[in-house]
Motif scaffolding. Structure first.
Motif, PDB file in Angstrom:
ATOM      1  N   GLU A  62       0.716  -1.220   0.001  1.00 35.83           N
ATOM      2  CA  GLU A  62       0.002  -0.028   0.047  1.00 35.83           C
ATOM      3  C   GLU A  62       1.001   1.214   0.210  1.00 35.83           C
ATOM      4  O   GLU A  62       2.056   1.253   0.652  1.00 35.83           O
ATOM      5  N   THR A  63       0.459   2.252  -0.575  1.00 38.41           N
ATOM      6  CA  THR A  63       1.343   3.554  -0.394  1.00 38.41           C
ATOM      7  C   THR A  63      -0.121   4.605  -0.743  1.00 38.41           C
ATOM      8  O   THR A  63      -1.083   4.327  -1.205  1.00 38.41           O
ATOM      9  N   THR A  64       0.057   5.931  -0.334  1.00 29.15           N
ATOM     10  CA  THR A  64      -0.512   7.002  -0.770  1.00 29.15           C
ATOM     11  C   THR A  64      -0.026   7.820  -1.783  1.00 29.15           C
ATOM     12  O   THR A  64       1.264   8.133  -1.585  1.00 29.15           O
ATOM     13  N   ILE A  65      -0.913   8.367  -2.649  1.00 26.16           N
ATOM     14  CA  ILE A  65      -0.162   9.371  -3.641  1.00 26.16           C
ATOM     15  C   ILE A  65      -1.347  10.423  -3.800  1.00 26.16           C
ATOM     16  O   ILE A  65      -2.492  10.403  -3.779  1.00 26.16           O
ATOM     17  N   THR A  66      -0.736  11.804  -3.792  1.00 22.92           N
ATOM     18  CA  THR A  66      -1.636  12.871  -3.883  1.00 22.92           C
ATOM     19  C   THR A  66      -1.921  13.092  -5.433  1.00 22.92           C
ATOM     20  O   THR A  66      -1.129  12.660  -6.315  1.00 22.92           O
ATOM     21  N   PRO A  67      -3.190  13.400  -5.770  1.00 26.20           N
ATOM     22  CA  PRO A  67      -3.485  13.587  -7.034  1.00 26.20           C
ATOM     23  C   PRO A  67      -2.603  14.385  -7.900  1.00 26.20           C
ATOM     24  O   PRO A  67      -2.095  15.330  -7.397  1.00 26.20           O
ATOM     25  N   GLY A  68      -2.133  14.113  -9.017  1.00 23.00           N
ATOM     26  CA  GLY A  68      -1.198  15.076 -10.079  1.00 23.00           C
ATOM     27  C   GLY A  68       0.074  14.401  -9.660  1.00 23.00           C
ATOM     28  O   GLY A  68       0.946  15.212 -10.550  1.00 23.00           O
ATOM     29  N   LEU A 108      -7.941   7.785   1.061  1.00 23.27           N
ATOM     30  CA  LEU A 108      -7.780   7.316   2.333  1.00 23.27           C
ATOM     31  C   LEU A 108      -7.889   8.710   3.501  1.00 23.27           C
ATOM     32  O   LEU A 108      -8.672   8.421   4.309  1.00 23.27           O
ATOM     33  N   PHE A 109      -7.356   9.702   3.016  1.00 24.30           N
ATOM     34  CA  PHE A 109      -7.691  11.056   3.711  1.00 24.30           C
ATOM     35  C   PHE A 109      -7.943  12.090   2.746  1.00 24.30           C
ATOM     36  O   PHE A 109      -7.060  12.549   2.145  1.00 24.30           O
ATOM     37  N   PRO A 110      -9.195  12.624   2.805  1.00 23.34           N
ATOM     38  CA  PRO A 110      -9.558  13.762   2.329  1.00 23.34           C
ATOM     39  C   PRO A 110      -8.903  15.117   2.644  1.00 23.34           C
ATOM     40  O   PRO A 110      -8.421  14.981   3.811  1.00 23.34           O
ATOM     41  N   ALA A 111      -8.712  15.945   1.749  1.00 19.02           N
ATOM     42  CA  ALA A 111      -7.972  17.119   2.119  1.00 19.02           C
ATOM     43  C   ALA A 111      -8.442  17.625   3.540  1.00 19.02           C
ATOM     44  O   ALA A 111      -7.543  18.340   4.355  1.00 19.02           O
ATOM     45  N   PRO A 128      -4.970  19.009   9.359  1.00 18.54           N
ATOM     46  CA  PRO A 128      -5.235  20.280  10.291  1.00 18.54           C
ATOM     47  C   PRO A 128      -4.699  21.461   9.947  1.00 18.54           C
ATOM     48  O   PRO A 128      -5.032  22.561  10.350  1.00 18.54           O
ATOM     49  N   ASP A 129      -3.568  21.388   8.922  1.00 21.19           N
ATOM     50  CA  ASP A 129      -2.756  22.283   8.824  1.00 21.19           C
ATOM     51  C   ASP A 129      -3.306  22.940   7.389  1.00 21.19           C
ATOM     52  O   ASP A 129      -2.781  24.162   6.960  1.00 21.19           O
ATOM     53  N   GLY A 130      -4.285  22.586   6.847  1.00 19.47           N
ATOM     54  CA  GLY A 130      -4.767  23.105   5.477  1.00 19.47           C
ATOM     55  C   GLY A 130      -4.030  22.870   4.396  1.00 19.47           C
ATOM     56  O   GLY A 130      -2.758  22.855   4.590  1.00 19.47           O
ATOM     57  N   GLY A 131      -4.436  23.198   3.160  1.00 15.21           N
ATOM     58  CA  GLY A 131      -3.797  23.334   2.001  1.00 15.21           C
ATOM     59  C   GLY A 131      -3.049  22.010   1.511  1.00 15.21           C
ATOM     60  O   GLY A 131      -2.249  21.971   0.782  1.00 15.21           O
ATOM     61  N   HIS A 132      -3.444  20.908   2.171  1.00 14.86           N
ATOM     62  CA  HIS A 132      -3.191  19.557   1.772  1.00 14.86           C
ATOM     63  C   HIS A 132      -3.874  18.907   0.818  1.00 14.86           C
ATOM     64  O   HIS A 132      -5.146  18.776   0.876  1.00 14.86           O
ATOM     65  N   ASP A 133      -3.475  18.373  -0.403  1.00 16.74           N
ATOM     66  CA  ASP A 133      -4.117  17.603  -1.006  1.00 16.74           C
ATOM     67  C   ASP A 133      -4.714  16.318  -0.429  1.00 16.74           C
ATOM     68  O   ASP A 133      -4.079  15.884   0.340  1.00 16.74           O
TER      69      ASP A 133
END
Length: 179
Positions: free
Chosen positions: A125-131, A155-158, A162-167
């Motif tokens: 498994e891994t996570t990747i931000t769109p783009g 897995l984790f919506p934006a 808590p710090d905002g600005g994360h895809d």
């Protein structure tokens, strides 16, 4: 580094000439932090976390070393406690001077083969931000090389960050792997 720390080379993709795969050691933490920082694409963790990672998760991580033993790329991961057949790949990074030579793919192949042999893992498994097309290509080509399917879900919506600005982080489930 002692001979006991040496790792066999990747079984699926050849390591670029002059490089070898090894387990990270705590002394490598600073170099891994610098490689991650200089990638300008990874979420940079504290330097302390890279030191701990190299100490506590060396068995499920890999580092590429040049002829002098200097780390030039890495893959960090861990076996999921609730799913011991799954290796979660946390970060993959390669020093800019070594990119474009297949090093990330060779590291990923070598690490997953080692962890499968030692711990019986059958999936990644891994996570990747769109783009993030480089990571998308790395992991989908990994799945093809190993005859595995790929499932994707957020897995984790934006809004969870808590710090905002994360895809959002999209979970890639790859498996079962054929070794």
């Amino acid at each position: 580094m002692t001979a006991a720390h040496a790792e066999p080379q990747a079984g699926f993709l050849e390591m670029p000439e002059g490089l070898r795969i090894d387990r990270p050691e705590a002394a490598d933490g600073a170099a891994l932090w610098r490689i991650a920082r200089d990638s300008r694409t990874l979420d940079l963790n504290s330097s302390y976390s890279y030191l701990l990672w190299c100490r506590d998760f060396a068995g499920t991580s890999a580092v590429a070393r040049d002829a002098e033993g200097t780390p030039v790329g890495f893959v960090t991961g861990y076996v999921r406690p609730e799913h011991p057949g799954t290796l979660l790949v946390w970060q993959v990074a390669v020093d800019s001077a070594y990119r474009g030579r297949g090093l990330a793919a060779a590291l990923l192949d070598g690490l997953t083969a080692r962890v499968a042999a030692e711990r019986g893992t059958t999936g990644v498994e891994t996570t990747i931000t769109p783009g993030n097309t480089a990571s998308e290509r790395l992991f989908t080509s990994f799945a093809r090389r190993h005859g595995a399917g790929v499932e994707r879900e957020v897995l984790f919506p934006a809004e969870r960050f808590p710090d905002g600005g994360h895809d959002p982080e999209v979970l890639y489930r790859i498996g079962p792997l054929a070794f």
